[in-house]
Design a protein around this motif. Structure first.
Motif, PDB file in Angstrom:
ATOM      1  N   SER A   3      -6.993   0.335   8.371  1.00 26.29           N
ATOM      2  CA  SER A   3      -7.524  -0.972   8.794  1.00 26.29           C
ATOM      3  C   SER A   3      -6.405  -1.987   8.962  1.00 26.29           C
ATOM      4  CB  SER A   3      -8.538  -1.488   7.779  1.00 26.29           C
ATOM      5  OG  SER A   3      -9.659  -0.636   7.707  1.00 26.29           O
ATOM      6  N   ASN A   4      -5.437  -1.927   8.078  1.00 22.76           N
ATOM      7  CA  ASN A   4      -4.300  -2.853   8.163  1.00 22.76           C
ATOM      8  C   ASN A   4      -3.464  -2.581   9.414  1.00 22.76           C
ATOM      9  OD1 ASN A   4      -2.762  -4.976   6.501  1.00 22.76           O
ATOM     10  ND2 ASN A   4      -1.155  -3.494   6.998  1.00 22.76           N
ATOM     11  N   ARG A  44      -7.796   4.282   3.797  1.00 22.27           N
ATOM     12  CA  ARG A  44      -8.673   3.499   4.684  1.00 22.27           C
ATOM     13  C   ARG A  44      -8.127   2.070   4.866  1.00 22.27           C
ATOM     14  NH1 ARG A  44     -13.697   5.770   5.594  1.00 22.27           N
ATOM     15  NH2 ARG A  44     -14.149   7.652   4.373  1.00 22.27           N
ATOM     16  N   ALA A  45      -7.642   1.519   3.741  1.00 22.50           N
ATOM     17  CA  ALA A  45      -7.077   0.162   3.805  1.00 22.50           C
ATOM     18  C   ALA A  45      -5.849   0.135   4.706  1.00 22.50           C
ATOM     19  CB  ALA A  45      -6.710  -0.325   2.409  1.00 22.50           C
ATOM     20  N   ALA A 105      -9.351   5.347  -0.636  1.00 25.00           N
ATOM     21  CA  ALA A 105      -9.553   3.903  -0.377  1.00 25.00           C
ATOM     22  C   ALA A 105      -8.271   3.269   0.171  1.00 25.00           C
ATOM     23  CB  ALA A 105     -10.000   3.205  -1.656  1.00 25.00           C
ATOM     24  N   LEU A 106      -7.125   3.643  -0.394  1.00 24.58           N
ATOM     25  CA  LEU A 106      -5.850   3.117   0.088  1.00 24.58           C
ATOM     26  C   LEU A 106      -5.555   3.580   1.517  1.00 24.58           C
ATOM     27  CD1 LEU A 106      -3.595   3.458  -3.096  1.00 24.58           C
ATOM     28  CD2 LEU A 106      -4.456   1.348  -2.065  1.00 24.58           C
ATOM     29  N   ILE A 138       0.842  -1.210   0.000  1.00 21.01           N
ATOM     30  CA  ILE A 138       0.000   0.000   0.000  1.00 21.01           C
ATOM     31  C   ILE A 138       0.872   1.253   0.000  1.00 21.01           C
ATOM     32  CG2 ILE A 138      -1.652   1.334   1.362  1.00 21.01           C
ATOM     33  CD1 ILE A 138      -2.881  -1.296   2.299  1.00 21.01           C
TER      34      ILE A 138
END
Length: 567
Positions: free
Chosen positions: A354-355, A350-351, A347-348, A329
């Motif tokens: 979350s990661n 948010r990812a 989106a990245l 990412i």
């Protein structure tokens, strides 16, 4: 005659004790062959002693002749039952010898009242009516008495040589000594039968051998708890004494009165012994249950250890993929050749968030697993700068606080804080988690990190103007997987593991952590205190860890005992 009187009293005590013992042992466990034979042996010992007593107590020639015959019956069966008991006790199989022994014993016993055993009764060595040996009596002495006593001693010696268990070997040695004394003491009865004026002093020793057998039965067979055994033994002695007293009556009226009294004693004794046996049975069942619970507790501990090991291995394996994802990412976001639109970048982001949350969760699970399995390790170092740690934390959370519209403040004292003995990385994790939570649970206002020195401790306070914590919810905060009694109102995600792990880390550093809050929506303050002079803190921590483990094991044992007592 003084010797005869003392001797007869001892014989009566010995006889009533052993007959009572035989009944208790036999009824205690009818399925146990050793108990059965021991009960039979004690019965014949009692038979012999009581017959001896009545023989010495009477002045009637015919009565004395009858009781000598009764004594002969008991004496004839004692050697083979002694041997039978030893064979069972030592785990031997001697079917042929036992068959021969009982057969010849029965044959000899048929002559107990005849002239082949004793020809007449005559005065000798202070005894008014002592028997003279018949022609068969010498064969009883050689074949039954000497023969089976020696066989018993040989069996015991063989077991002592072969036995590898030190404790059992010592027990067998005690039994060997008792049998040797019994053989020699019992033989002191024979000289007078052949006109040799040698008093049977060995019978005094036989009395104490019988007491030994009583003690051995209590310890070896664990018939019942000591109080129950004493109660039944005393009850049995009272019954035997009352029964014997019937035959000493001087009139028919006195006999009827004593029979009536004996009947009442029997009735009450039955109720007492029945109650005692039920108590013993319940105790034995509880002991079995206690052992099962202890065994199950060990299995549960083994399962818990296996669970911790599984979680640790699984968490280690799960840690790699999120780390790889994080790298890709970051690569995608930072690569100038990637022309990402705002939606894709969002989106990245948010990812990535979350990661990061997943990585933190895995680290927390690993920390909990290490704590519960006792594998939490520290890299304790001298002269660690706590202010440097706080400044790093402040820098890393500043942008996040600003993005949320919060003010993040670091307040260090004017004078430099003293350096301390700690694992800087672990303490950083603890304080970072508190600052992260403060930002997470604060909608507006500020988060402040305050450091000071108080009473020989470094005091670190993480204050916020967030949702606060009601007093009734505070006890839940430092528990595993807990974020308060009612976490739903907080509106933030989390597992509750961070504070649990933090508390353990702080305590292992010799410090303490707690929370202060005036209530809901009034903010909260988490406070950490770490000792400035932590001399030999690592050693103290290890000792404390061992102490906690012992307390935990003791508590588990007490819970099992308490459970058994409640049942």
């Amino acid at each position: 005659m003084e010797f005869a009187k003392i001797f007869s009293i001892l014989l009566l005590l010995s006889g009533t004790t052993t007959i009572t013992l035989s009944a208790i042992v036999f009824l205690g466990n009818k399925k146990n062959a050793s108990n059965i034979i021991f009960g039979i042996l004690a019965f014949f010992l009692g038979w012999w002693s009581i017959s001896y007593y009545f023989w010495l107590s009477t002045d009637s020639y015919d009565a004395a002749k009858f009781w000598v015959g009764m004594l002969n019956v008991g004496a004839t069966f004692i050697p083979v039952t002694y041997y039978h008991w030893v064979v069972i006790l030592m785990g031997r199989k001697r079917k042929a010898i036992l068959t021969f022994g009982y057969l010849i014993t029965i044959i000899f016993s048929l002559f107990s009242f005849s002239k082949f055993y004793f020809t007449e009764l005559a005065p000798i060595a202070g005894f008014s009516l002592w028997p003279k040996a018949g022609s068969l009596y010498i064969y009883y002495i050689l074949i039954l008495y000497v023969g089976f006593y020696l066989l018993s001693i040989i069996e015991i010696i063989y077991s002592i040589i072969k036995e590898k268990n030190h404790e059992k070997r010592n027990v067998n040695k005690i039994i060997l000594a008792a049998f040797s004394i019994s053989l020699a003491a019992g033989a002191s009865n024979f000289p007078l039968w052949y006109g040799i004026e040698m008093l049977p002093y060995g019978n005094f020793l036989l009395f104490f051998v019988h007491v030994f057998l009583l003690s051995y039965a209590m310890v070896k067979y664990n018939l019942m708890n000591m109080k129950a055994l004493y109660g039944q033994l005393i009850t049995g002695l009272i019954l035997v004494t009352a029964f014997v007293d019937i035959f000493l009556s001087d009139s028919v009226t006195e006999t009827i009165q004593k029979i009536f009294t004996f009947s009442i004693i029997v009735a009450f004794s039955y109720l007492l012994i029945k109650s005692s046996r039920e108590t013993v049975k319940q105790k034995e069942e509880l002991e079995i249950l206690s052992k099962k619970l202890a065994k199950n507790n060990r299995k549960l501990k083994e399962l818990d250890d296996a669970k911790n090991e599984f979680i640790s291995i699984t968490a280690h394996q799960l840690r790699t993929p999120p780390t790889v994802i994080k790298g890709y990412i970051n690569m995608a976001q930072e690569d100038p050749n990637n022309k990402l639109d705002d939606e894709t970048r969002d989106a990245l982001d948010r990812a990535l968030i979350s990661n990061e949350r997943l990585i933190d969760l895995i680290e927390d699970i690993l920390s909990v697993s290490r704590i519960e399995s006792g594998k939490m390790r520290y890299e304790m170092k001298e002269d660690q700068d706590i202010e440097g740690v706080l400044e790093e934390i402040y820098e890393s959370f500043l942008l996040r606080a600003q993005d949320k519209g919060l003010e993040l403040v670091l307040s260090n004292p004017k004078e430099r804080l003293p350096k301390i003995f700690m694992d800087g990385k672990k303490i950083r994790e603890v304080i970072s988690n508190l600052v992260d939570n403060a930002i997470k649970y604060t909608r507006e206002g500020k988060v402040e990190i305050v450091a000071s020195e108080r009473d020989g401790n470094i005091r670190i306070e993480v204050k916020d103007t967030g949702v606060g914590v009601p007093r009734e919810e505070m006890p839940y905060l430092f528990k595993k997987f807990s974020r308060g009694k009612n976490p739903g109102r907080l509106g933030a995600e989390g597992t509750g593991l961070g504070i649990f792990v933090g508390k353990k880390i702080v305590e292992d550093h010799g410090g303490k952590i707690w929370i202060e809050s005036e209530g809901a929506n009034k903010g909260s303050t988490f406070i950490i205190e770490l000792p400035v002079r932590a001399v030999e803190q690592e050693e103290k921590r290890i000792i404390e860890e061992e102490r906690r483990e012992k307390i935990k094991e003791a508590r588990q044992e007490k819970e099992v005992e308490k459970f058994v007592e409640e049942i």
